[in-house]
Write a protein that holds these residues in place. Sequence first.
Motif, PDB file in Angstrom:
ATOM      1  N   TYR A 102       0.691  -0.817  -0.246  1.00  0.00           N
ATOM      2  CA  TYR A 102      -0.210   0.056  -0.270  1.00  0.00           C
ATOM      3  C   TYR A 102       1.481   1.301  -0.603  1.00  0.00           C
ATOM      4  N   PRO A 103       0.673   2.903  -0.397  1.00  0.00           N
ATOM      5  CA  PRO A 103       1.195   3.817  -0.711  1.00  0.00           C
ATOM      6  C   PRO A 103       1.161   4.569   0.296  1.00  0.00           C
ATOM      7  N   THR A 104       1.927   5.104   1.143  1.00  0.00           N
ATOM      8  CA  THR A 104       1.560   5.935   2.321  1.00  0.00           C
ATOM      9  C   THR A 104       0.348   7.004   2.202  1.00  0.00           C
ATOM     10  N   ALA A 105       0.651   7.404   0.942  1.00  0.00           N
ATOM     11  CA  ALA A 105      -0.825   7.984   1.402  1.00  0.00           C
ATOM     12  C   ALA A 105      -0.913   8.478  -0.340  1.00  0.00           C
ATOM     13  N   PHE A 106      -2.736   8.137   0.246  1.00  0.00           N
ATOM     14  CA  PHE A 106      -3.715   8.112  -1.199  1.00  0.00           C
ATOM     15  C   PHE A 106      -4.000   9.742  -2.526  1.00  0.00           C
ATOM     16  N   THR A 107      -2.604   9.645  -2.914  1.00  0.00           N
ATOM     17  CA  THR A 107      -2.962  10.921  -3.797  1.00  0.00           C
ATOM     18  C   THR A 107      -3.000  11.019  -4.666  1.00  0.00           C
ATOM     19  N   GLY A 108      -3.759  10.058  -5.968  1.00  0.00           N
ATOM     20  CA  GLY A 108      -3.591   9.594  -6.991  1.00  0.00           C
ATOM     21  C   GLY A 108      -5.596   9.724  -7.518  1.00  0.00           C
ATOM     22  N   PRO A 109      -5.576   9.610  -8.215  1.00  0.00           N
ATOM     23  CA  PRO A 109      -7.178   9.415  -8.757  1.00  0.00           C
ATOM     24  C   PRO A 109      -8.502   8.595  -8.110  1.00  0.00           C
ATOM     25  N   GLU A 110      -7.479   7.552  -7.546  1.00  0.00           N
ATOM     26  CA  GLU A 110      -8.062   6.085  -6.828  1.00  0.00           C
ATOM     27  C   GLU A 110      -7.010   5.124  -5.831  1.00  0.00           C
ATOM     28  N   ARG A 111      -7.346   4.727  -4.737  1.00  0.00           N
ATOM     29  CA  ARG A 111      -6.370   3.840  -3.356  1.00  0.00           C
ATOM     30  C   ARG A 111      -6.354   2.461  -4.455  1.00  0.00           C
ATOM     31  N   LEU A 112      -5.277   2.216  -4.529  1.00  0.00           N
ATOM     32  CA  LEU A 112      -4.739   1.089  -4.682  1.00  0.00           C
ATOM     33  C   LEU A 112      -3.892   0.344  -4.296  1.00  0.00           C
ATOM     34  N   VAL A 113      -4.681  -0.968  -3.058  1.00  0.00           N
ATOM     35  CA  VAL A 113      -3.615  -1.666  -2.604  1.00  0.00           C
ATOM     36  C   VAL A 113      -3.488  -3.123  -3.134  1.00  0.00           C
ATOM     37  N   GLU A 114      -2.787  -3.494  -2.767  1.00  0.00           N
ATOM     38  CA  GLU A 114      -2.169  -5.159  -3.275  1.00  0.00           C
ATOM     39  C   GLU A 114      -3.235  -6.109  -2.211  1.00  0.00           C
TER      40      GLU A 114
END
Length: 380
Positions: A203-215
């Motif tokens: 997962y990212p340390t911050a959700f900054t783009g158009p979507e919140r993507l995790v694996e």
Amino acid sequence: MHTDEFKDLLEKYLDDRITPEERRRLTTALEDPACVQLLDETICEELAARAYEGEPDEGIRQLIQQRLDQEVRPVHTIRPRRYRWAAAAAILAIMAGAYLWSQRPVKHQAEPTLIADAAPGSNKAVLTLSDGTKVPLDSTGNQVIQQGSTAIHQQGGQLKYDAQGTTASVQYNVLTTPRGGQFRITLPDGTQVWLNAASTLRYPTAFTGPERLVEVAGEAYFEVTGNASQPFKVKMKDVEVEVLGTSFNVNAYADEPTIQTTLLKGSVKLSANNNHILLKPGQQATLAANKGFNVNEVDPNDAIAWKNGYFLFKNESIESVMRTIARWYDVEVSYVGDVKKQRLGGTVSRYEKLEDLLNTIELTKTLKFKIEGRRVIIMP
């Protein structure tokens, strides 16, 4: 056995106060049709009381129905008091299995052959930061991990990201649970994730783009914070789950033949191999290799039994059951003879000792177990 004595043993069993000697007496009593009838009546009284109070009892009725199917081999019962009468129904099924097998020619049942034990899993994981730094985590940890301008707080078996923290550039961290481990994390957007044993969350340390993507690899339960302008997506193997705000469970272990997504509330869109479907609460989508989605109506709480502290098996193959048990107790499994056709059903606390769990299965007289080091050997 006297009625009062039987009821006393039953109460102790349901409250997890029973001694090994009392457990043997209860098991012996459940081979007596009179005690079976008494247990039936006791459960019926409880169901009647619940109906009067307006409480649902369908789940309990379903558990009772399991005793009519001799192919279902229950394991044990869960400890939480709110499940006490579901547990009583499971005892009925245990009795049914043992009684039915007692009517068939069987080999001499020896005393359990367990020579070692394995502790159940616990809260433990490894957090791998974007620079490769590995931070061991367990139930006793209490620390703040600083990653740039982001503060990661650990309190016991849970990680929480500072929702106010931002980074100039998005970095990706990985939370990994070993076999025999589980952990909980609150992501930067407030979404909560429970990670089961032998699983990974990237997962990212911050959700900054158009979507919140995790694996995800393995199994995880999500409670997603709603944000219509920034959809939440979960990637696992060949499947992508898209949500706005909802609660769902995903199971995508590499050693399982299928990928399962179970929706508790809200709505999710699943995509795989150019197939797209929408799930409604109470539905479970299963994807097998080179096949499309298969959707079934289920009790969604069954899928998160692990999160609530117990295993739940419903007429599952012994191989499926033992894969789940092996991940949690961190043991290897081998089979001797023609035992893989056996099926099991029932509930069991995830915090039972492995020896107690396997001894309970042996009471059905369908399988025997032997532990050598960290290997469980299953025999007819």
